[in-house]
Scaffold this active site. Structure first.
Site: not given
Ligand code: CMC
Length: 435
Positions: A274, A313, A369
């Site tokens: 996460h 994702h 990220d």
């Protein structure tokens, strides 16, 4: 049981082929209510049909007015406002207000809100003492999770969750104090004295002050880094029903105080699946080492030897809108801090992956990220601080989702069902008779 399923305009008709019985289930917002399935019995002693949905891949657990995502189109809206516009024009504090209260603040509302947050940045001195008890190398996220949970013992009035004024007081405290706790956790991990908040500074400026101030009387905030951090905070402020937000709602549904619920949400964020992916991206870029090694690395990924971290994702099947903004601000940050040498590897990785059939057919694009870790690192943050940097702004989203859950008359204490696969009832075996 065998059944046939047919959909009409606004209903779903299910026929139980054993009994010939038909059930008409309303479809609202593209959804059927799981409880409507209960009327379908699989046996005379059965309480009704339930759905099996490990990891809640296809279950809506709430109605929400906070955040909207269209994963195919790469759209992220907070209360209807596109993330790109908020990142361009808004501040984190304005965005937090928007997420929490549903509308952008008027100038007067913003002034009051900013004043309230600024006035709550200090933490009780005993919190400092409590934090001093952690080992010298304690992970800042572990310290953060524990300390946020400990706030419930300092603010027992937080238990009055159905008192609107009390809730607002806890909201002020949480938004204001999480940067202080995060900064103290960081200073603790590097053995430096904690720095008190400076109320003359902006929300991100004060955070940088509490992290990096040394012996100078007044910390000089670099405006480019201050704005970059504020934008990163905006981008991370909420992301609808992800793992940590579901934890916040689930824990909060027992009517515990918000500090305890938020500690649980932050713990969920701590996990590498996460909040820890940006750290994994940095490790991956370091391992690749140079642009020449990229083709070999990509070949390995395609052969299933590992994943291209920061790509793909669960929801976004196109470019993550947050990644686009982050890529843009990275250049501005690097002008101040010097270029992160890993950026060239990241840019080339992205270029190659976006042309490669493996990634294109699987709709794998850079996610939030992919570039954020590079910026954090260039700004001087160690990788252990990365999840903490997400937890600070996500606090706004967590509390907004918590409050929405509390005030939703359809919600109740969260409890899922299970399919029991263990042994049938059997008599107890005394110790001496066990083989
Ligand atoms: N690199 C290589 N292949 C991948 C990747 C990747 N990063 N992501 C997915 N795939 C492949 C996967 O092997 C599978 O291939 P095949 O169909 O041949 O078996 C296909 O794409 C679908 O993968 P999946 O695991 O079913 O997809 P998912 O939607 O369940 O996974 C994900 C989403 C984020 C877990 C995954 O893309 C991943 O592991 N990415 C790398 C880790 C990462 O960057 N995580 C940060 C997510 S963003 C943070 C947040 O919003 O919370």
């Amino acid at each position: 049981m065998r059944s046939t399923i047919r959909t009409m305009a606004d209903t779903l008709t299910i026929t139980d082929n054993r009994t010939g019985k038909q059930y008409e289930l309303p479809i609202t917002d593209g959804t059927i209510r799981a409880m409507d399935l209960r009327q379908i019995k699989t046996g005379s002693d059965d309480f009704g049909l339930i759905t099996y949905d490990p990891a809640f891949m296809n279950t809506a657990s709430c109605r929400s007015r906070i955040t909207y995502i269209d994963g195919d189109k790469g759209v992220l809206l907070y209360r209807g406002y596109p993330i790109e516009q908020l990142a361009e024009h808004s501040t984190y504090l304005e965005t937090a207000y928007l997420i929490l209260f549903g509308e952008l603040p008027s100038p007067k509302q913003l002034e009051v809100w900013t004043w309230e947050i600024t006035m709550h940045t200090m933490v009780h001195e005993n919190i400092k003492k409590f934090m001093e008890g952690f080992t010298y190398d304690a992970h800042p996220m572990g310290v953060f999770v524990s300390t946020v949970g400990a706030l419930s013992t300092f603010y027992p009035d937080g238990k009055q969750i159905f008192d609107e004024h009390s809730r607002l007081r806890q909201i002020h405290r949480l938004i204001a104090k999480v940067p202080t706790i995060a900064a103290y956790a960081y200073r603790h991990s590097i053995g430096r004295p904690y720095v008190y908040p400076d109320n003359d500074l902006s929300f991100p400026g004060n955070f940088l002050n509490m992290l990096f101030k040394m012996t100078e009387i007044k910390f000089g905030v670099n405006p480019v880094l201050e704005r970059a951090l504020d934008i990163l905070f905006i981008l991370h402020a909420d992301h609808e029903q992800n793992c940590s937000t579901s934890a916040m709602r689930g824990i909060g549904s027992s009517h515990v105080d918000p500090y305890s619920a938020l500690a649980g949400a932050a713990a969920a964020l701590y996990g590498p699946l996460h909040g820890g992916a940006n750290e994994a991206v940095l490790r991956m870029l370091k391992e690749i080492g140079s642009v020449q090694n990229i083709p070999g690395f990509i070949k390995g990924v395609k052969a299933g030897e590992g994943r291209l971290m920061g790509f793909g994702h669960r929801v976004y099947k196109s470019y993550d809108p947050r990644a686009k903004v982050i890529k843009r601000i990275a250049e501005q940050v690097f002008e101040v801090t010097g270029r992160n040498p890993l950026l060239d590897i990241a840019l080339e990785l992205e270029r190659i992956a976006l042309q490669d059939d493996y990634f294109v057919t699987r709709k794998l694009y850079p996610n939030v990220d992919f570039y954020s870790g590079l910026i954090y690192q260039a700004m001087g943050f160690p990788v252990t601080m990365f999840p903490v940097l997400v937890a600070i702004p996500r606090t706004a989203g967590w509390i907004a989702q918590w409050e929405e859950m509390l005030l939703d008359p359809e919600q109740n204490i969260t409890r899922t069902r299970q399919i029991y696969t263990g042994p049938k009832r059997r008599p107890y075996v005394p110790t001496a008779k066990r083989g």
